[in-house]
Scaffold this active site. Structure first.
Site, mmCIF file in Angstrom:
data_model
loop_
_atom_site.group_PDB
_atom_site.id
_atom_site.type_symbol
_atom_site.label_atom_id
_atom_site.label_comp_id
_atom_site.label_asym_id
_atom_site.label_seq_id
_atom_site.Cartn_x
_atom_site.Cartn_y
_atom_site.Cartn_z
ATOM 1 N N LYS A 1 -4.393 -10.498 5.986
ATOM 2 C CA LYS A 1 -4.847 -11.314 4.853
ATOM 3 C C LYS A 1 -3.893 -12.496 4.616
ATOM 4 O O LYS A 1 -4.311 -13.641 4.437
ATOM 5 C CB LYS A 1 -4.924 -10.432 3.599
ATOM 6 N N THR B 1 0.845 -1.199 0.000
ATOM 7 C CA THR B 1 0.000 0.000 0.000
ATOM 8 C C THR B 1 0.879 1.247 0.000
ATOM 9 O O THR B 1 0.573 2.241 -0.675
ATOM 10 C CB THR B 1 -0.942 -0.009 1.228
ATOM 11 N N CYS C 1 -4.886 -18.691 -4.027
ATOM 12 C CA CYS C 1 -4.738 -17.934 -2.779
ATOM 13 C C CYS C 1 -3.846 -18.671 -1.791
ATOM 14 O O CYS C 1 -2.748 -18.238 -1.482
ATOM 15 C CB CYS C 1 -6.120 -17.701 -2.174
ATOM 16 N N ARG D 1 -10.045 -28.586 21.848
ATOM 17 C CA ARG D 1 -9.167 -27.512 21.350
ATOM 18 C C ARG D 1 -8.299 -27.962 20.180
ATOM 19 O O ARG D 1 -7.283 -27.369 19.901
ATOM 20 C CB ARG D 1 -8.290 -26.990 22.503
HETATM 21 N N1 SAJ Z 1 -7.801 -28.108 1.080
HETATM 22 C C1 SAJ Z 1 -7.301 -29.269 1.649
HETATM 23 N N2 SAJ Z 1 -7.776 -29.639 2.865
HETATM 24 C C2 SAJ Z 1 -8.707 -28.903 3.542
HETATM 25 C C3 SAJ Z 1 -9.205 -27.715 2.959
HETATM 26 C C4 SAJ Z 1 -8.718 -27.339 1.725
HETATM 27 O O1 SAJ Z 1 -6.455 -29.959 1.069
HETATM 28 O O2 SAJ Z 1 -9.100 -29.335 4.629
HETATM 29 C C5 SAJ Z 1 -7.304 -27.685 -0.243
HETATM 30 C C6 SAJ Z 1 -8.412 -27.559 -1.305
HETATM 31 O O3 SAJ Z 1 -8.702 -28.807 -1.881
HETATM 32 C C7 SAJ Z 1 -7.784 -26.582 -2.275
HETATM 33 C C8 SAJ Z 1 -6.947 -25.672 -1.373
HETATM 34 O O4 SAJ Z 1 -6.801 -26.368 -0.146
HETATM 35 O O5 SAJ Z 1 -6.920 -27.249 -3.190
HETATM 36 C C9 SAJ Z 1 -7.549 -24.299 -1.118
HETATM 37 O O6 SAJ Z 1 -8.945 -24.412 -0.878
HETATM 38 P P1 SAJ Z 1 -9.708 -23.629 0.278
HETATM 39 O O7 SAJ Z 1 -11.128 -23.998 0.223
HETATM 40 O O8 SAJ Z 1 -9.020 -23.856 1.568
HETATM 41 O O9 SAJ Z 1 -9.447 -22.097 -0.045
HETATM 42 P P2 SAJ Z 1 -9.627 -21.120 -1.326
HETATM 43 O O10 SAJ Z 1 -8.281 -20.981 -1.959
HETATM 44 O O11 SAJ Z 1 -10.755 -21.481 -2.188
HETATM 45 O O12 SAJ Z 1 -10.022 -19.767 -0.555
HETATM 46 C C10 SAJ Z 1 -9.164 -19.260 0.466
HETATM 47 C C11 SAJ Z 1 -10.013 -18.907 1.721
HETATM 48 N N3 SAJ Z 1 -9.141 -18.631 2.851
HETATM 49 C C12 SAJ Z 1 -9.321 -19.193 4.060
HETATM 50 O O13 SAJ Z 1 -10.202 -19.984 4.294
HETATM 51 C C13 SAJ Z 1 -8.395 -18.756 5.155
HETATM 52 C C14 SAJ Z 1 -10.895 -17.692 1.417
HETATM 53 O O14 SAJ Z 1 -11.593 -17.286 2.581
HETATM 54 C C15 SAJ Z 1 -10.034 -16.538 0.890
HETATM 55 O O15 SAJ Z 1 -10.815 -15.392 0.583
HETATM 56 C C16 SAJ Z 1 -9.366 -17.002 -0.379
HETATM 57 O O16 SAJ Z 1 -8.495 -18.107 -0.033
HETATM 58 C C17 SAJ Z 1 -8.577 -15.839 -0.960
HETATM 59 O O17 SAJ Z 1 -9.066 -15.227 -1.926
HETATM 60 O O18 SAJ Z 1 -7.532 -15.474 -0.414
#
Ligand code: SAJ
Length: 420
Positions: A211, A125, A265, A251
Site C-alpha cells: 500500500k 498489524t 494519502c 516505456r
Molecule cells: N497530482 C499531481 N499530478 C498528477 C496526479 C496527481 O500533481 O499527475 C496531485 C493531485 O492534484 C493531488 C495529489 O497529487 O493533489 C493526489 O491525487 P491523486 O489523484 O494522485 O491521488 P489520491 O490521493 O486522490 O488517491 C491516491 C490513489 N493512489 C494511487 O493512485 C497510487 C488511490 O488509488 C489510493 O487509494 C489513495 O491515494 C489512498 O487512499 O491511498
C-alpha cells in the site's frame, strides 16, 4: 460464509465498504466514534460526499442490513478503517488503530477474523495483534499459535480513488495479507462477496508495504514532474509539451506537474516508509520535499507578478492589487479542500495584503480558515474581469471550458498546464 460483520470507522473507506457488504445481504454493524455519523447513517443518509453512495446506504439501512452504533457488538469479522495521520515530525499516529483494538477486544469471540484496512506503517498489524492479545489473554492469536489461533488477523488495504470509490472497491484487484494462511483464506472468502477484481494473497508485512509503495511510487513520479517544471521554467521550455513528447516513448510515463501534492494519502503515506527506514528511503524522502516545496515556488511566481504589476502602475499599492486564484480543492473536480496545496497558496497570498478573488466551482461557501476581509469567493467571470494577476491552481473542468478567456489575461500563472 460470514453472516454478520462489523466495520470500525465509517468514513470515506469504511462506509462504502460496509455498504457494499450490506448490499450482498451480509448484516453489517457499523461503528464510529462520531454520533453525528452514526445518527446520519441510521437515517439512511450519508455524512460524506461520494457519488452513488447515498443510494446504496439508503437501501442498506432500509432493508436492515446496515446499522450504525458507537459501541462495538459481537460479530464474525471486524474490519478496521480508521484514519492514520502523522504527528510531530511526520511520525505515524496509530492511536486510532489502538483505540479501535481496545474497543473491539471485549466482544471478540473464538473463530473471529480481524482485518486492518487503514494505511499503516510496516509492523502495524503485528502491533494490532499484540494489543488484542494483551486485552484478551483468554484467547489465542496468530503470533502465539499461528494457524490454530482463536482469532485470525489480516491486513487488507484499499486502493480506491476518491470520487470513484464505489466502482473501484468492486473492480480493483485487492491484496490480502494474512498473518497466517488461514487468515488470508478467510479474508478472501469475505471480500469475494463483492470484489470482482483479483484477490491476491500475501503476508501482512508485504501487504502493508505494498500500500505504501503504490502511493510512494505516484509521489516520486509527481515529484519528478514538479522538478522538471522548475528546471524547464529556468530553461524557457514548456514543461507540458516536454512531458507529452517524452511520454511518446513506449516505456516512459511521467505524471503531471501541479501546485503541490495534496490529499490524505499520497502526501502522507511515503512518510511512513521514511519514518521506518530513514537511512534507506532517500528518493522517497526527497520526493516528499520536492512536492512540499512546490506551493512555495508557485507563491514566488505570484509575488513576482504582483511586483511587475506594481512597477507598471505608479501610485498603485498592494491593497489595490487583485489576484484571482482559480481552484481551492486538492485535485480537479472534487470539493475536498483538506490538505490542499491550492488552499495553502491562497492563504499565503492573503497574507501579502492584496485582494483575493478565489474561484472554486465545487463549493458554495468558504471554509472558516479563509474568512479574511481581503478574500472573497467569486465567479470566474468576475474574477477574470477585475484581476491584475490570475493564478491557475487546479485544473477543474469549468476552467478548461473557459480556457480562452483565461488565456487572454496578460498576467496568468499556470501551475497546472491549463494554458499549455
Ligand atoms: N497530482 C499531481 N499530478 C498528477 C496526479 C496527481 O500533481 O499527475 C496531485 C493531485 O492534484 C493531488 C495529489 O497529487 O493533489 C493526489 O491525487 P491523486 O489523484 O494522485 O491521488 P489520491 O490521493 O486522490 O488517491 C491516491 C490513489 N493512489 C494511487 O493512485 C497510487 C488511490 O488509488 C489510493 O487509494 C489513495 O491515494 C489512498 O487512499 O491511498
Amino acid at each position: 460464509m460470514f453472516k454478520t460483520i462489523s466495520m470500525i470507522g465509517l468514513g470515506y473507506i469504511g462506509l462504502p465498504t460496509a455498504t457494499l457488504f450490506a448490499s450482498r445481504k451480509i448484516k453489517v454493524i457499523g461503528v464510529d466514534v462520531s454520533e453525528h455519523a452514526v445518527n446520519t447513517i441510521n437515517q439512511g443518509k450519508i455524512h460524506i460526499v461520494e457519488p452513488e453512495l447515498d443510494m446504496l446506504v439508503h437501501a442498506a439501512v432500509v432493508e436492515g442490513y446496515l446499522r450504525a452504533t458507537t459501541t462495538p457488538e459481537p460479530a464474525e469479522a471486524f474490519l478496521i478503517a480508521v484514519p492514520t495521520p502523522f504527528k510531530g515530525d511526520h511520525e505515524p499516529d496509530l492511536s486510532n488503530i489502538e483505540a479501535a483494538a481496545r474497543a473491539i477486544a471485549p466482544v471478540l469471540q473464538k473463530g473471529n477474523l480481524v482485518i486492518l484496512e487503514s494505511t499503516s506503517p510496516v509492523g502495524t498489524t503485528e502491533k494490532l495483534a499484540a494489543w488484542l492479545a494483551e486485552a484478551r489473554p483468554d484467547l489465542t492469536f496468530p503470533q502465539q499459535v499461528q494457524e490454530s489461533a482463536d482469532i485470525q488477523i489480516a491486513y487488507c488495504p484499499e486502493r480506491v480513488l476518491p470520487g470513484r470509490v464505489v466502482h473501484e472497491l468492486v473492480a480493483n484487484d485487492r491484496v490480502l495479507g494474512g498473518m497466517t494462511r488461514t487468515a488470508t483464506f478467510m479474508a478472501a472468502t469475505l471480500y469475494k462477496t463483492f470484489v470482482q477484481g483479483e484477490l491476491v494473497g500475501t503476508n501482512a508485512r508485504t501487504a502493508e508495504m505494498c500500500k505504501l509503495t503504490e502511493n510512494s511510487f505516484r509521489d516520486v513520479n509527481i515529484a519528478f514532474a514538479n522538478e522538471l517544471s522548475m528546471i524547464c521554467d529556468k530553461l524557457d521550455i514548456n514543461v507540458w509539451e516536454l512531458i507529452k513528447l517524452a511520454n511518446h516513448h513506449p516505456r516512459v510515463n511521467i505524471l503531471q506537474p501541479g501546485c503541490g501534492v495534496g490529499g490524505h494519502c499520497i502526501a502522507v503515506d511515503p512518510w511512513f516508509i521514511v519514518d521506518t527506514t530513514p537511512d534507506e528511503a532517500r528518493i522517497i524522502h526527497m520526493a516528499r520535499e520536492v512536492n512540499d516545496h512546490k506551493p512555495e515556488w508557485v507563491l514566488d511566481k505570484v509575488k513576482a507578478s504582483i511586483a511587475d504589476t506594481l512597477a507598471k502602475k505608479p501610485g498603485c499599492t498592494m491593497s489595490d492589487i487583485k489576484v484571482a486564484c482559480l481552484g481551492l480543492a486538492f485535485k480537479p473536480d472534487i470539493d475536498d479542500l483538506r490538505e490542499s496545496p491550492a488552499l495553502e497558496i491562497t492563504q499565503q497570498i492573503t497574507k501579502l495584503g492584496c485582494q483575493i478573488l478565489t474561484v472554486e466551482p465545487n463549493i458554495e461557501t468558504l471554509p472558516q480558515k479563509l474568512n479574511q476581509p481581503n478574500l472573497s469567493l467569486a465567479t470566474l467571470e468576475d474574477a477574470l474581469a477585475t484581476a491584475d494577476v490570475v493564478c491557475v491552481l487546479v485544473k477543474h473542468r469549468p476552467f478548461i471550458e473557459a480556457v480562452e478567456g483565461i488565456r487572454r489575461h496578460a498576467l496568468a500563472i499556470d501551475a497546472v498546464g491549463l494554458l499549455a
